[in-house]
Design an enzyme around this catalytic site. Structure first.
Site, PDB file in Angstrom:
ATOM      1  N   LYS A   1       0.872  -1.185   0.000  1.00  0.00           N
ATOM      2  CA  LYS A   1       0.000   0.000   0.000  1.00  0.00           C
ATOM      3  C   LYS A   1       0.904   1.228   0.000  1.00  0.00           C
ATOM      4  CE  LYS A   1      -4.282  -1.667   0.752  1.00  0.00           C
ATOM      5  NZ  LYS A   1      -4.712  -1.955   2.129  1.00  0.00           N
TER       6      LYS A   1
ATOM      7  N   HIS B   1       2.274   7.023   2.273  1.00  0.00           N
ATOM      8  CA  HIS B   1       1.831   8.348   1.832  1.00  0.00           C
ATOM      9  C   HIS B   1       2.042   9.425   2.882  1.00  0.00           C
ATOM     10  CE1 HIS B   1      -1.776   7.837   4.267  1.00  0.00           C
ATOM     11  NE2 HIS B   1      -1.876   6.610   3.770  1.00  0.00           N
TER      12      HIS B   1
ATOM     13  N   HIS C   1       1.476   9.049   6.551  1.00  0.00           N
ATOM     14  CA  HIS C   1       2.378   8.268   7.410  1.00  0.00           C
ATOM     15  C   HIS C   1       3.492   9.102   8.022  1.00  0.00           C
ATOM     16  CE1 HIS C   1       0.850   4.816   4.903  1.00  0.00           C
ATOM     17  NE2 HIS C   1       0.663   4.387   6.122  1.00  0.00           N
TER      18      HIS C   1
HETATM   19  N1  ARG Z   1      -0.521  -0.745   9.928  1.00  0.00           N
HETATM   20  C1  ARG Z   1      -1.447   0.047  10.667  1.00  0.00           C
HETATM   21  C2  ARG Z   1      -2.041   1.131   9.789  1.00  0.00           C
HETATM   22  O1  ARG Z   1      -1.442   1.532   8.806  1.00  0.00           O
HETATM   23  C3  ARG Z   1      -0.821   0.720  11.852  1.00  0.00           C
HETATM   24  C4  ARG Z   1      -0.305  -0.227  12.885  1.00  0.00           C
HETATM   25  C5  ARG Z   1      -0.317   0.378  14.227  1.00  0.00           C
HETATM   26  N2  ARG Z   1       0.255  -0.467  15.228  1.00  0.00           N
HETATM   27  C6  ARG Z   1      -0.370  -1.441  15.899  1.00  0.00           C
HETATM   28  N3  ARG Z   1       0.320  -2.122  16.769  1.00  0.00           N
HETATM   29  N4  ARG Z   1      -1.629  -1.719  15.693  1.00  0.00           N
HETATM   30  O2  ARG Z   1      -3.124   1.608  10.092  1.00  0.00           O
END
Ligand code: ARG
Length: 571
Positions: free
Chosen positions: A127, A130, A133
């Site tokens: 993905k 962007h 982030h």
């Molecule tokens: N990958 C997730 C996102 O882009 C964020 C992860 C956050 N960390 C966690 N331990 N849930 O939304």
């Protein structure tokens, strides 16, 4: 750093019965009105103990401590004992500390023996990485640096989103329309296009969904073809992410993402069952959180597949076992507030006393003004493109300003990327903000370029002094009394505050506390620079001013470093 509250308390405790130095220190105030001194001690509490009227106590204490070299003036005013610090004593103590500690100035051993986990960035594989982030990435990196500076052992974790049913879809899509060369040429844009096409076509072709389900099941079983494909997609995505991390000079100690916990979930589900926490609800297994005002935590879906929250439970338990953290910090957008409340509550219900050490460091949204960054409405804005644009725009600006040609590439990079990071860390994290180039790259505003420029200005003053007078930074022969002027003295006070500011930033998980402070130091230096001539012929005066210049430079450099920003020697 000399702690004046502490020193004052130690002085007063000799003349006060029935109160400890710590209790006295806690009462010492910093008056907002400077005419009431640098510090004030209210005597109300003492009235009971000493059986005297507060104004009388204030007068007696004033008499007793008046002789100390700490003060220029001590004045009893009603119930208060107002103390004016001896400026030269203060300036000398402060500058000596900064210039002997240098790149360690502001650091501490507060966190010795404690481990802190900072989990940040955590983008999803295949993905776009962007503009959204940027916040977690740079706030997390700054928190890592701040805790590290305070003596904690910090483990940086990138909890990659590399698991879930969407990878079944990705595999199915790739098998239909994918080409290896196409992916390797431009991994994320290509994979994203496959994924979008999958969704479009699956609307009319339910067989595709079935294929995706089977591919995911194969992945969960660990079948070789699916696992290899997934691994390759992960590797290609990471290559792209790493380019951005390299530009930002950001790294991680662990890249254990969601997939890492896939084999650790059955044990967690078992444990939840054993502890009597699971209930069934329409085929799904949930933990009921209604008594706590939260929606139920879904542990497994009706088709038996696990979800995001379950992987986070497994991750938290694994991290506690592996790192024995005293704090586990998650830098994740406030859209996930509920998720983390549920996660922490379930851990608490499981009886883990360390559930209280979990911290969700949340933040608001970044938006873009219409039309400037998004070329087409709705198009994702890649972080890499933003950083490259920042470097290009900075190149134009510094070219116009007539920068040294050899330095142009270096300066454009340091200042362009620094500007984006600085902007990001300027406002308190919970606020939503709009990304505007005019603000990010304004060399005269409260911006990264302004602070970096001030650092380069300090460096240049010191170089000129060395060239013209052969000066090195030394206290010998320096007349510190010249630094009692308003501009110089205000600047010394800002510098003095820096170590407390670093601690405050850690306590609030708020790097912007440091950002705001180094803006103050930079503004303070520029005021000093404009109000007073630094490279005067009188050596005693010049040397003192150079000491203050060097201390300002150290403070700005250390502050920028904690934010993950470089401090250029020349600009
Ligand atoms: N990958 C997730 C996102 O882009 C964020 C992860 C956050 N960390 C966690 N331990 N849930 O939304």
């Amino acid at each position: 750093m000399v702690d004046f509250k502490q020193e004052i308390a130690e002085l007063l405790v000799q003349h006060i019965d029935g109160m400890s130095a710590g209790e006295i220190a806690a009462l010492v105030e910093i008056p907002a009105d400077k005419s009431r001194g640098d510090y004030a001690f209210p005597c109300f509490k003492l009235a009971k103990i000493m059986r005297k009227a507060p104004p009388l106590i204030a007068a007696e204490l004033a008499e007793k401590i008046r002789g100390s070299e700490l003060f220029e003036k001590v004045e009893p005013v009603n119930a208060f004992l107002n103390m004016f610090i001896n400026k030269e004593h203060f300036i000398s103590a402060c500058l000596k500390e900064v210039l002997s500690e240098k790149e360690r100035f502001g650091s501490s051993d507060l966190g010795e023996g404690q481990t802190v986990i900072v989990e940040y960035s955590s983008p999803n594989i295949a993905k776009p990485f962007h503009i959204g982030h940027i916040r977690t990435t740079v706030i997390g990196n700054a928190l890592y640096k701040i805790f590290d500076f305070l003596g904690y052992k910090v483990v940086r974790i990138n909890h990659l989103g590399d698991y879930g049913t969407q990878f079944g879809k990705m595999i199915a899509a790739y098998r239909h329309w994918g080409s290896r060369e196409e992916v390797e040429a431009d991994p994320i844009k290509t994979l994203l296009a496959y994924y979008v096409r999958f969704h479009d076509e699956a609307k009319n072709d339910p067989a595709l969904d079935e294929e995706a389900r089977q591919a995911f099941a194969a992945l969960e079983r660990g079948d070789a073809p699916e696992t290899e494909l997934w691994q390759w997609i992960r590797d290609e995505s990471l290559k792209e992410f790493r380019r951005v991390y390299d530009m930002l000079d950001i790294d991680f100690d662990s890249w254990a993402g969601e997939s890492f916990y896939s084999d650790k979930m059955p044990a967690v589900i078992e444990e939840l069952k054993d502890k009597g926490l699971l209930t069934e609800s329409r085929g799904a297994q949930i933990v009921d959180l209604e008594p706590y005002g939260l929606t139920p935590a879904i542990i497994t879906k009706s088709d038996g597949t696990s979800i995001y929250l379950t992987r986070d439970l497994a991750a938290a338990i694994y991290r506690k076992k592996t790192y024995d953290f005293s704090k586990c910090i998650y830098v994740v957008a406030s859209q996930q507030d509920l998720h983390f409340k549920q996660l922490f509550k379930v851990l608490e219900l499981m009886g883990f006393e360390w559930a209280k050490d979990m911290v969700h460091v949340n933040f608001g949204m970044v938006s873009l003004p219409e039309g400037t960054l998004s070329t087409r409405a709705g198009r994702v804005v890649f972080l890499e493109d933003v950083l490259n644009t920042a470097v290009e725009k900075t190149r134009e600006i510094v070219l116009e300003k007539g920068v040294n040609a050899e330095l142009i590439d270096e300066t454009a990079k340091t200042v362009g990327i620094g500007a984006v990071v600085f902007n990001e860390l300027s406002a308190s994290r919970i606020k939503d903000y709009t990304f505007k180039w005019e603000e990010v790259l304004n060399f005269d505003g409260e911006t990264g370029p302004y602070v970096q420029y001030t650092h380069a200005r300090c460096a240049s003053v010191l170089r000129n002094a060395a060239e013209k007078y052969g000066d090195s930074i030394s206290f010998e022969g320096a007349d510190l009394s010249v630094l009692t002027s308003p501009a110089a003295y205000e600047l010394v006070k800002e510098i003095y505050e820096f170590p407390a500011i670093v601690k405050e930033a850690a306590l609030k998980y708020e790097p912007s506390v440091i950002t705001r402070h180094i803006i103050d130091v930079a503004q303070g230096y520029n005021k000093f620079y404009h109000d007073e001539h630094i490279l005067v012929d009188g050596a005693a005066e010049r040397k003192a001013k150079l000491l203050l210049t060097a201390a300002s430079k150290e403070t700005i450099r250390n502050g920028l470093a904690l934010l993950g920003i470089k401090a250029p020697e020349r600009m």
